[in-house]
Write a protein that holds these residues in place. Sequence first.
Motif, PDB file in Angstrom:
ATOM      1  N   THR A 197      12.999  10.896  25.297  1.00 44.64           N
ATOM      2  CA  THR A 197      13.865  11.821  26.028  1.00 44.64           C
ATOM      3  C   THR A 197      14.048  11.389  27.479  1.00 44.64           C
ATOM      4  O   THR A 197      15.160  11.469  28.029  1.00 44.64           O
ATOM      5  N   THR A 198      12.991  10.908  28.097  1.00 39.90           N
ATOM      6  CA  THR A 198      13.084  10.441  29.482  1.00 39.90           C
ATOM      7  C   THR A 198      13.951   9.196  29.579  1.00 39.90           C
ATOM      8  O   THR A 198      14.760   9.048  30.506  1.00 39.90           O
ATOM      9  N   ILE A 199      13.806   8.297  28.626  1.00 41.37           N
ATOM     10  CA  ILE A 199      14.605   7.072  28.624  1.00 41.37           C
ATOM     11  C   ILE A 199      16.079   7.395  28.459  1.00 41.37           C
ATOM     12  O   ILE A 199      16.945   6.850  29.169  1.00 41.37           O
ATOM     13  N   LEU A 200      16.413   8.287  27.530  1.00 44.41           N
ATOM     14  CA  LEU A 200      17.817   8.654  27.317  1.00 44.41           C
ATOM     15  C   LEU A 200      18.398   9.329  28.555  1.00 44.41           C
ATOM     16  O   LEU A 200      19.570   9.118  28.897  1.00 44.41           O
ATOM     17  N   SER A 201      17.586  10.125  29.231  1.00 48.46           N
ATOM     18  CA  SER A 201      18.049  10.749  30.473  1.00 48.46           C
ATOM     19  C   SER A 201      18.299   9.703  31.555  1.00 48.46           C
ATOM     20  O   SER A 201      19.287   9.776  32.301  1.00 48.46           O
ATOM     21  N   THR A 202      17.417   8.700  31.623  1.00 46.03           N
ATOM     22  CA  THR A 202      17.603   7.620  32.600  1.00 46.03           C
ATOM     23  C   THR A 202      18.877   6.846  32.327  1.00 46.03           C
ATOM     24  O   THR A 202      19.629   6.501  33.255  1.00 46.03           O
ATOM     25  N   VAL A 203      19.148   6.567  31.061  1.00 41.49           N
ATOM     26  CA  VAL A 203      20.366   5.838  30.701  1.00 41.49           C
ATOM     27  C   VAL A 203      21.600   6.654  31.073  1.00 41.49           C
ATOM     28  O   VAL A 203      22.584   6.125  31.612  1.00 41.49           O
ATOM     29  N   ALA A 204      21.559   7.949  30.787  1.00 45.82           N
ATOM     30  CA  ALA A 204      22.702   8.811  31.100  1.00 45.82           C
ATOM     31  C   ALA A 204      22.990   8.844  32.597  1.00 45.82           C
ATOM     32  O   ALA A 204      24.150   8.983  33.018  1.00 45.82           O
ATOM     33  N   ASN A 205      21.947   8.702  33.419  1.00 46.77           N
ATOM     34  CA  ASN A 205      22.116   8.712  34.873  1.00 46.77           C
ATOM     35  C   ASN A 205      22.321   7.323  35.455  1.00 46.77           C
ATOM     36  O   ASN A 205      22.312   7.160  36.690  1.00 46.77           O
ATOM     37  N   GLY A 206      22.487   6.312  34.592  1.00 48.27           N
ATOM     38  CA  GLY A 206      22.710   4.949  35.070  1.00 48.27           C
ATOM     39  C   GLY A 206      21.500   4.313  35.693  1.00 48.27           C
ATOM     40  O   GLY A 206      21.629   3.475  36.601  1.00 48.27           O
ATOM     41  N   GLY A 207      20.312   4.678  35.213  1.00 45.43           N
ATOM     42  CA  GLY A 207      19.081   4.192  35.830  1.00 45.43           C
ATOM     43  C   GLY A 207      18.578   2.856  35.318  1.00 45.43           C
ATOM     44  O   GLY A 207      17.577   2.341  35.837  1.00 45.43           O
ATOM     45  N   LEU A 208      19.224   2.276  34.315  1.00 45.44           N
ATOM     46  CA  LEU A 208      18.785   0.966  33.818  1.00 45.44           C
ATOM     47  C   LEU A 208      19.313  -0.134  34.733  1.00 45.44           C
ATOM     48  O   LEU A 208      20.516  -0.208  35.017  1.00 45.44           O
ATOM     49  N   HIS A 209      18.422  -1.007  35.180  1.00 47.91           N
ATOM     50  CA  HIS A 209      18.816  -2.073  36.104  1.00 47.91           C
ATOM     51  C   HIS A 209      19.484  -3.248  35.384  1.00 47.91           C
ATOM     52  O   HIS A 209      20.410  -3.860  35.922  1.00 47.91           O
ATOM     53  N   HIS A 210      18.997  -3.571  34.191  1.00 46.02           N
ATOM     54  CA  HIS A 210      19.553  -4.694  33.433  1.00 46.02           C
ATOM     55  C   HIS A 210      19.785  -4.252  31.984  1.00 46.02           C
ATOM     56  O   HIS A 210      19.075  -4.680  31.068  1.00 46.02           O
ATOM     57  N   PRO A 211      20.763  -3.401  31.745  1.00 40.15           N
ATOM     58  CA  PRO A 211      20.942  -2.837  30.396  1.00 40.15           C
ATOM     59  C   PRO A 211      21.240  -3.879  29.327  1.00 40.15           C
ATOM     60  O   PRO A 211      20.746  -3.774  28.202  1.00 40.15           O
ATOM     61  N   ALA A 212      22.034  -4.892  29.669  1.00 39.20           N
ATOM     62  CA  ALA A 212      22.390  -5.898  28.665  1.00 39.20           C
ATOM     63  C   ALA A 212      21.163  -6.699  28.247  1.00 39.20           C
ATOM     64  O   ALA A 212      20.938  -6.937  27.051  1.00 39.20           O
ATOM     65  N   LEU A 213      20.364  -7.125  29.209  1.00 41.45           N
ATOM     66  CA  LEU A 213      19.178  -7.920  28.898  1.00 41.45           C
ATOM     67  C   LEU A 213      18.186  -7.115  28.071  1.00 41.45           C
ATOM     68  O   LEU A 213      17.646  -7.605  27.066  1.00 41.45           O
TER      69      LEU A 213
END
Length: 664
Positions: A197-213
């Motif tokens: 749940t925390t990870i999905l929330s981070t993704v929704a807020n654009g918190g991933l630094h290197h999403p493709a990698l």
Amino acid sequence: MTTTNLAVLVPLLPFLAAAAGLLVGRTAPGFLRPLAVLPTLAALALAITVAVDQGGGRAVTAHTELTPTGSVPIELALYIDGFAALVAVLVAFVATCVQIYSTGYLRDDPRYSSYAALVSLFTSAMLLVVYSGDLIVLLVGWEVMGICSYFLVGHYWETPEARAASIKAFLVTKLGDVPFLIGLFALATDAGSFRITTILSTVANGGLHHPALVALLLLCGVAGKSAQFPLHTWLPDAMAGPTPVSALIHAATMVAAGIYFVARLLPVFEASAAVMIVLAAMGAVTMVGSALAALAQDDIKRVLAYSTIGQLGYMTGALAVGDRGAAVFHLLSHGAFKALLFLAAGVVIHAAGTNSLAVMSRTSGLRQRVPDAYWTMTVALLALAAIPPFSGFFSKESVLGAAEHAATGHTAHAPGSAGWIVLVAGLLTALLTAAYATRLWLLAFRGRGTEAPDHGRQPLSMTVVLWVLAVPSLAFGGFAYRSLPDWFDGRDLTPTLTTSILGTGLALVGGLLTYGVWQRTSALAARAPIGAVAAHPEGDAGLVEAEAIATHEPAFGDVAYAPDPADPARLLLGPLRRHAAEGFHLDAVYDVLFVRPVLAAASLVQFLDREVVDTYVRGAAAAPRLLGAAVRRAQTGNVQTYVSALLAGTVVLAVAVLLVATGA
């Protein structure tokens, strides 16, 4: 009890059954079958209860810190949404069917106790993956399934094929798991937690630094676990294990885990359009390549293995266009009819005494010997070929419909190019799937030649399971496409007119074309005398699994056979057939690119260790040995010699002292 407490018991019951089976299996043989079946059946009842309580509504969540880490916490967490609730029911349902079937199929197997315990542990690990709300706990179930597959695929360890297949399955999946683990840590570092749940929330807020990698690293593990190109080569070889194990792996555990993982964390992959295109390309190559390979196989279980790879490609394609509802819908539908296909194939293999379709095609009366397997397998093959109103039609059309929506720009979750890739590959695979399903049915049940041997009626436990699985294979799709959207994000799963016409039309063309070619080749073959099965200079090598249910002493081995001149694949594929039968030589490519360099490096290390390192070690040992030999020679045991040496030494010392004193 609360839903959370019931959910904890679902994976716990099979785990306890596995522990008890391993501990007391040999000392209390009378408890083996109840211990194998009843806990899994109870887990199924609890999984259904959890699904009813969850009801497709708000996700059930609970968590507690498992252990302090000082940085990213690891938590024992549950996260049960509609996807998890229904997939858990599928896993428990198929596992229960496999356990009941195995009580008859392996009733005289001397290692049944360990087999049943490992199947229970396998089931528990998959249920842990499904219900887990923490990625580290999910990883535990993920890896336990890997070791269970190693032992179960190698159940017949006396045979070299089973040993090689188990090692290959373990190594290829671990090859994908290494970058997968790195991706998990990178994902948790960005999110500050392993909780989904925390990870999905981070993704929704654009918190991933290197999403493709991160997504590509995770995709490596998914490709290995779910047998997607290019890490799919282990799955056909895994057919050396017992047939019920094949049903479990292909229908509900192991290969389903990767698809489920992507469905659960789909926003992570959607964060990069490039990753979605890679996912679409991987699914497309997997679909088409595996369908061509299935059309060329002689081993009935390898046909079904490549079929599984192709159907998983459909699920990957649905995820690539951002529709996890369609992917999991096909996962559920496929789980029922693929389990039925493998379990029915086990009955057919026993009746024919071989895995080889070439041999079965020279055997008449097989369908009269095993009428239950004949009718239920026919239902499953129609579902596989996506012929309406069987379940495979509705679930496969949901995938094609999702691809059409993405291709025409009606979804913002995936690029249009990904939609076109999946749509074109899916339609082509629909034609090829119907072709190899029809070929399998014709060669297995419409053979001509010697009369099939009569092994008597199958145990009731096996027959009942076949008919139980036939019900969802026939009726699940028509019921589910109306009710599942409430469980799956509200996405419409109704078949669209365009893809339904195209998909069904191509499936009918593939089936009718195969039937027409078979009739023509059969007529030509009928004019020539039917010879004995013999070596053919241009034939393939067929893997024969003689799994005699009466004795359960299966024999595996490479057997040369004369390809059936009535085999429609000879005309349908032409010169491509030989390459498709070898899986387009991907194993040979891996042998050149990876196996031989590793062996060469190992040989170099062995040479350096033996000729360089050992030389220094031997030299270090030789010097003291030579010094000791010299000292030993001085020890003559002659007292006169010792006194003479003492006097000589005294004289030398005296002269030395005198010289020093004089110099001073």
